[in-house]
Design an enzyme around this catalytic site. Structure first.
Site, PDB file in Angstrom:
ATOM      1  N   ARG A   6      42.576  41.780  42.746  1.00 40.03           N
ATOM      2  CA  ARG A   6      43.288  42.217  43.955  1.00 40.03           C
ATOM      3  C   ARG A   6      44.623  41.488  44.027  1.00 40.03           C
ATOM      4  O   ARG A   6      44.667  40.253  43.974  1.00 40.03           O
ATOM      5  CB  ARG A   6      42.433  41.889  45.182  1.00 40.03           C
ATOM      6  CG  ARG A   6      42.948  42.418  46.481  1.00 40.03           C
ATOM      7  CD  ARG A   6      41.891  42.150  47.552  1.00 40.03           C
ATOM      8  NE  ARG A   6      42.343  42.575  48.850  1.00 40.03           N
ATOM      9  CZ  ARG A   6      42.005  41.996  49.993  1.00 40.03           C
ATOM     10  NH1 ARG A   6      41.198  40.943  49.980  1.00 40.03           N
ATOM     11  NH2 ARG A   6      42.446  42.448  51.134  1.00 40.03           N
ATOM     12  N   PHE A  11      51.619  38.467  49.999  1.00 44.06           N
ATOM     13  CA  PHE A  11      50.440  37.981  50.700  1.00 44.06           C
ATOM     14  C   PHE A  11      49.628  37.065  49.787  1.00 44.06           C
ATOM     15  O   PHE A  11      49.678  35.845  49.929  1.00 44.06           O
ATOM     16  CB  PHE A  11      49.605  39.144  51.216  1.00 44.06           C
ATOM     17  CG  PHE A  11      48.293  38.749  51.871  1.00 44.06           C
ATOM     18  CD1 PHE A  11      48.146  37.562  52.566  1.00 44.06           C
ATOM     19  CD2 PHE A  11      47.202  39.586  51.791  1.00 44.06           C
ATOM     20  CE1 PHE A  11      46.936  37.205  53.165  1.00 44.06           C
ATOM     21  CE2 PHE A  11      45.992  39.251  52.385  1.00 44.06           C
ATOM     22  CZ  PHE A  11      45.861  38.065  53.068  1.00 44.06           C
ATOM     23  N   GLN A  14      44.058  37.592  44.224  1.00 43.08           N
ATOM     24  CA  GLN A  14      42.657  37.199  44.336  1.00 43.08           C
ATOM     25  C   GLN A  14      41.929  37.329  43.010  1.00 43.08           C
ATOM     26  O   GLN A  14      42.139  38.270  42.251  1.00 43.08           O
ATOM     27  CB  GLN A  14      41.965  38.059  45.400  1.00 43.08           C
ATOM     28  CG  GLN A  14      40.563  37.601  45.729  1.00 43.08           C
ATOM     29  CD  GLN A  14      39.999  38.306  46.943  1.00 43.08           C
ATOM     30  OE1 GLN A  14      40.725  38.852  47.763  1.00 43.08           O
ATOM     31  NE2 GLN A  14      38.689  38.290  47.066  1.00 43.08           N
ATOM     32  N   ASN A  53      36.157  34.768  51.482  1.00 43.69           N
ATOM     33  CA  ASN A  53      34.836  34.825  52.096  1.00 43.69           C
ATOM     34  C   ASN A  53      34.685  36.105  52.904  1.00 43.69           C
ATOM     35  O   ASN A  53      35.632  36.872  53.050  1.00 43.69           O
ATOM     36  CB  ASN A  53      34.576  33.581  52.963  1.00 43.69           C
ATOM     37  CG  ASN A  53      35.528  33.467  54.139  1.00 43.69           C
ATOM     38  OD1 ASN A  53      35.804  34.439  54.837  1.00 43.69           O
ATOM     39  ND2 ASN A  53      36.041  32.275  54.386  1.00 43.69           N
ATOM     40  N   PHE A  64      41.625  32.897  46.322  1.00 42.88           N
ATOM     41  CA  PHE A  64      42.929  33.546  46.270  1.00 42.88           C
ATOM     42  C   PHE A  64      44.017  32.487  46.278  1.00 42.88           C
ATOM     43  O   PHE A  64      43.779  31.330  46.637  1.00 42.88           O
ATOM     44  CB  PHE A  64      43.113  34.554  47.407  1.00 42.88           C
ATOM     45  CG  PHE A  64      43.018  33.983  48.797  1.00 42.88           C
ATOM     46  CD1 PHE A  64      44.148  33.516  49.464  1.00 42.88           C
ATOM     47  CD2 PHE A  64      41.799  33.936  49.455  1.00 42.88           C
ATOM     48  CE1 PHE A  64      44.058  32.998  50.746  1.00 42.88           C
ATOM     49  CE2 PHE A  64      41.699  33.422  50.744  1.00 42.88           C
ATOM     50  CZ  PHE A  64      42.839  32.956  51.389  1.00 42.88           C
ATOM     51  N   LEU A  73      45.206  32.795  58.422  1.00 43.96           N
ATOM     52  CA  LEU A  73      43.993  32.488  57.672  1.00 43.96           C
ATOM     53  C   LEU A  73      43.485  31.068  57.941  1.00 43.96           C
ATOM     54  O   LEU A  73      42.358  30.739  57.551  1.00 43.96           O
ATOM     55  CB  LEU A  73      44.244  32.656  56.175  1.00 43.96           C
ATOM     56  CG  LEU A  73      44.666  34.056  55.718  1.00 43.96           C
ATOM     57  CD1 LEU A  73      44.956  34.051  54.223  1.00 43.96           C
ATOM     58  CD2 LEU A  73      43.613  35.084  56.064  1.00 43.96           C
ATOM     59  N   HIS A  77      39.544  30.320  56.254  1.00 45.97           N
ATOM     60  CA  HIS A  77      39.367  30.177  54.811  1.00 45.97           C
ATOM     61  C   HIS A  77      39.702  28.742  54.423  1.00 45.97           C
ATOM     62  O   HIS A  77      40.710  28.194  54.873  1.00 45.97           O
ATOM     63  CB  HIS A  77      40.285  31.145  54.057  1.00 45.97           C
ATOM     64  CG  HIS A  77      39.948  32.583  54.286  1.00 45.97           C
ATOM     65  ND1 HIS A  77      39.084  33.273  53.485  1.00 45.97           N
ATOM     66  CD2 HIS A  77      40.349  33.445  55.259  1.00 45.97           C
ATOM     67  CE1 HIS A  77      38.976  34.516  53.930  1.00 45.97           C
ATOM     68  NE2 HIS A  77      39.736  34.643  55.004  1.00 45.97           N
TER      69      HIS A  77
END
Length: 118
Positions: A6, A11, A14, A53, A64, A73, A77
């Site tokens: 991903r 951003f 991942q 998660n 990531f 976040l 995370h």
């Protein structure tokens, strides 16, 4: 190796799904998942490594790397590391700019084949 499954420009990128290689797998050395360790470190800029998660205390094998500040976040995370130098951050930027499909899956294979440990 392990693939980046991903990539979302501006951003994060991942990786870490050793089970299914598509973002649906989860496993850890503690079993299916493990609890959040702490939220001391924050997503204050590009190059921060953080656990992916599906909610509180659901960490597994996926992680990531941020491509920008991601303060929304924070406290959701666990940040556990940082890209250490400009050369390595350039690799992150190259991955960030790989073409993706509509599901943010890279159109080119991006695989971790060699990595070290500090």
């Amino acid at each position: 190796g392990c693939i980046f499954h991903r990539v979302i420009k501006q951003f994060m990128i991942q990786c870490g799904d050793f089970v299914n290689s598509d973002g649906t797998g989860r496993i850890s050395i503690y079993g299916d998942h493990f609890n959040d360790e702490n939220f001391k470190l924050k997503h204050i800029g590009p190059g921060f490594l953080s656990m992916a998660n599906s909610g509180p205390n659901t960490n597994g094998c996926q992680f990531f790397i941020t491509c920008t500040k991601c303060d929304w976040l924070d406290d959701k995370h666990v940040v556990f590391g940082k890209v250490l130098d400009d050369e390595s951050l350039l690799v992150v930027r190259k991955i960030e700019n790989v073409p993706v499909d509509g599901a943010n899956k890279p159109k080119l294979p991006i695989t971790i084949t060699q990595c070290g440990e500090l």
